[in-house]
Design a protein around this motif. Sequence first.
Motif, PDB file in Angstrom:
ATOM      1  N   MET A   1      26.627  -1.538 -16.985  1.00 14.73           N
ATOM      2  CA  MET A   1      26.437  -0.124 -16.673  1.00 14.73           C
ATOM      3  C   MET A   1      26.343   0.071 -15.161  1.00 14.73           C
ATOM      4  N   ARG A   2      27.094   1.025 -14.643  1.00 14.17           N
ATOM      5  CA  ARG A   2      27.046   1.346 -13.216  1.00 14.17           C
ATOM      6  C   ARG A   2      26.151   2.571 -13.040  1.00 14.17           C
ATOM      7  N   ILE A   3      25.094   2.426 -12.247  1.00 14.56           N
ATOM      8  CA  ILE A   3      24.091   3.473 -12.084  1.00 14.56           C
ATOM      9  C   ILE A   3      24.037   3.909 -10.632  1.00 14.56           C
ATOM     10  N   MET A   4      24.113   5.213 -10.392  1.00 12.63           N
ATOM     11  CA  MET A   4      23.873   5.739  -9.050  1.00 12.63           C
ATOM     12  C   MET A   4      22.480   6.362  -9.022  1.00 12.63           C
ATOM     13  N   VAL A   5      21.708   5.971  -8.018  1.00 12.97           N
ATOM     14  CA  VAL A   5      20.344   6.478  -7.854  1.00 12.97           C
ATOM     15  C   VAL A   5      20.298   7.365  -6.621  1.00 12.97           C
ATOM     16  N   VAL A   6      19.737   8.547  -6.776  1.00 11.70           N
ATOM     17  CA  VAL A   6      19.663   9.529  -5.699  1.00 11.70           C
ATOM     18  C   VAL A   6      18.268  10.151  -5.738  1.00 11.70           C
ATOM     19  N   ASN A   7      17.900  10.869  -4.709  1.00 10.77           N
ATOM     20  CA  ASN A   7      16.625  11.600  -4.741  1.00 10.77           C
ATOM     21  C   ASN A   7      16.669  12.746  -3.748  1.00 10.77           C
ATOM     22  N   ALA A  20      15.107   2.541  -8.364  1.00  9.97           N
ATOM     23  CA  ALA A  20      16.216   1.596  -8.231  1.00  9.97           C
ATOM     24  C   ALA A  20      15.837   0.227  -8.766  1.00  9.97           C
ATOM     25  N   GLY A  21      14.579  -0.180  -8.564  1.00  2.00           N
ATOM     26  CA  GLY A  21      14.125  -1.457  -9.086  1.00  2.00           C
ATOM     27  C   GLY A  21      14.194  -1.496 -10.604  1.00  2.00           C
ATOM     28  N   MET A  22      13.798  -0.404 -11.248  1.00  2.00           N
ATOM     29  CA  MET A  22      13.915  -0.321 -12.703  1.00  2.00           C
ATOM     30  C   MET A  22      15.376  -0.332 -13.126  1.00  2.00           C
ATOM     31  N   ALA A  23      16.204   0.460 -12.429  1.00  2.00           N
ATOM     32  CA  ALA A  23      17.618   0.560 -12.784  1.00  2.00           C
ATOM     33  C   ALA A  23      18.325  -0.787 -12.696  1.00  2.00           C
ATOM     34  N   ALA A  24      17.880  -1.631 -11.754  1.00  2.00           N
ATOM     35  CA  ALA A  24      18.511  -2.939 -11.583  1.00  2.00           C
ATOM     36  C   ALA A  24      18.347  -3.821 -12.820  1.00  2.00           C
ATOM     37  N   GLU A  25      17.381  -3.489 -13.677  1.00  2.00           N
ATOM     38  CA  GLU A  25      17.218  -4.225 -14.928  1.00  2.00           C
ATOM     39  C   GLU A  25      18.225  -3.788 -15.984  1.00  2.00           C
ATOM     40  N   LEU A  26      18.941  -2.713 -15.702  1.00  2.00           N
ATOM     41  CA  LEU A  26      19.875  -2.162 -16.682  1.00  2.00           C
ATOM     42  C   LEU A  26      21.338  -2.359 -16.306  1.00  2.00           C
ATOM     43  N   GLY A  27      21.620  -2.615 -15.035  1.00  2.00           N
ATOM     44  CA  GLY A  27      23.013  -2.760 -14.630  1.00  2.00           C
ATOM     45  C   GLY A  27      23.195  -2.776 -13.121  1.00  2.00           C
ATOM     46  N   PRO A  59      15.184  -2.324  -0.043  1.00  2.00           N
ATOM     47  CA  PRO A  59      14.237  -3.366  -0.449  1.00  2.00           C
ATOM     48  C   PRO A  59      14.296  -3.751  -1.930  1.00  2.00           C
ATOM     49  N   VAL A  60      15.469  -3.650  -2.552  1.00  2.00           N
ATOM     50  CA  VAL A  60      15.659  -4.122  -3.924  1.00  2.00           C
ATOM     51  C   VAL A  60      16.873  -5.043  -3.914  1.00  2.00           C
ATOM     52  N   PRO A  61      16.722  -6.321  -4.249  1.00  2.00           N
ATOM     53  CA  PRO A  61      17.832  -7.267  -4.187  1.00  2.00           C
ATOM     54  C   PRO A  61      19.031  -6.823  -5.030  1.00  2.00           C
ATOM     55  N   GLY A  62      20.229  -6.990  -4.439  1.00  2.00           N
ATOM     56  CA  GLY A  62      21.452  -6.708  -5.162  1.00  2.00           C
ATOM     57  C   GLY A  62      21.872  -5.257  -5.191  1.00  2.00           C
ATOM     58  N   VAL A  63      21.091  -4.384  -4.550  1.00  2.16           N
ATOM     59  CA  VAL A  63      21.393  -2.952  -4.569  1.00  2.16           C
ATOM     60  C   VAL A  63      22.101  -2.554  -3.284  1.00  2.16           C
ATOM     61  N   ASP A  89      28.321   5.428 -14.485  1.00  6.11           N
ATOM     62  CA  ASP A  89      28.149   5.781 -15.893  1.00  6.11           C
ATOM     63  C   ASP A  89      27.025   6.785 -16.083  1.00  6.11           C
ATOM     64  N   ILE A  90      26.050   6.748 -15.143  1.00  2.00           N
ATOM     65  CA  ILE A  90      24.923   7.670 -15.218  1.00  2.00           C
ATOM     66  C   ILE A  90      24.310   7.797 -13.833  1.00  2.00           C
ATOM     67  N   VAL A  91      23.656   8.926 -13.588  1.00  2.00           N
ATOM     68  CA  VAL A  91      22.930   9.157 -12.338  1.00  2.00           C
ATOM     69  C   VAL A  91      21.451   9.305 -12.659  1.00  2.00           C
ATOM     70  N   PHE A  92      20.622   8.537 -11.949  1.00  2.00           N
ATOM     71  CA  PHE A  92      19.169   8.682 -12.002  1.00  2.00           C
ATOM     72  C   PHE A  92      18.734   9.378 -10.713  1.00  2.00           C
TER      73      PHE A  92
END
Length: 243
Positions: A1-7, A20-27, A59-63, A89-92
């Motif tokens: 899953m490809r996730i874009m995180v914005v705020n 983003a740290g939570m999202a990294a557990e999903l994709g 400060p989140v590895p791989g992001v 696939d989704i935006v958080f």
Amino acid sequence: MRIMVVNDDGIESDGIRRLAGMAAELGEVWVVAPRHQCSAMSHCITVRGSLHVKEENFPVPGVKAYSVDGTPADCVKVGIKYLLPQKPDIVFSGINCGYNVGADILYSGTVGAAMEALLNGIPAIAFSEERGGSGAAADTHLLPVVRKLLSMEIGKDEIWNVNFPGCPPEELQGIRENRIPDRIPFFMDDYRVEEREDKSFCLFVSGKAAQTAGKGTDMEAVLERYISIGKIRNEVLGSRSDG
């Protein structure tokens, strides 16, 4: 899953790091966020001039992360059209510092960014928490809430809106779903007036938090220390699908 995180609180906010740290557990996660604080921007976009985009150390590895000198909705547009190799696939959107419940959702840059995703055919979830709270409810329940929402159906003209109370974990009462937005804002306008010598005056703006709320609303849920989950409909897309 490809996730874009914005705020809307900016690339350096604590809430976007946690989300983003939570999202990294999903994709696969891409962060595209405003360079500066952009609260209450609603769905505002930049229509003239330039947007400065910069890759950031996040400060989140791989992001992979970028800041945009624009609004939250600008960030979604730039991410979709120029930064990500394919559409997410989704935006958080979030985690916003302060509730987005009741009439306040009309002003929210967090919700505005989620709605911009929806306009581009991408599902979205907006996350907010009580300003000044412990953050423990969100940290504990964020991932299970998201997993549940990802398994549920939602209309193509709707986003999920999730609000976490700021109480300690032992005081959290549970989760209330199908919450509707209250008709009043959570923060009522409060102006302190200062007169000037030239007969003008200056208004110092703040807000007084609501103490009561309508039955079945998002505001009632958070005031009673429940996690609030509800849907917000984009009326433009809704009228298109209805007609």
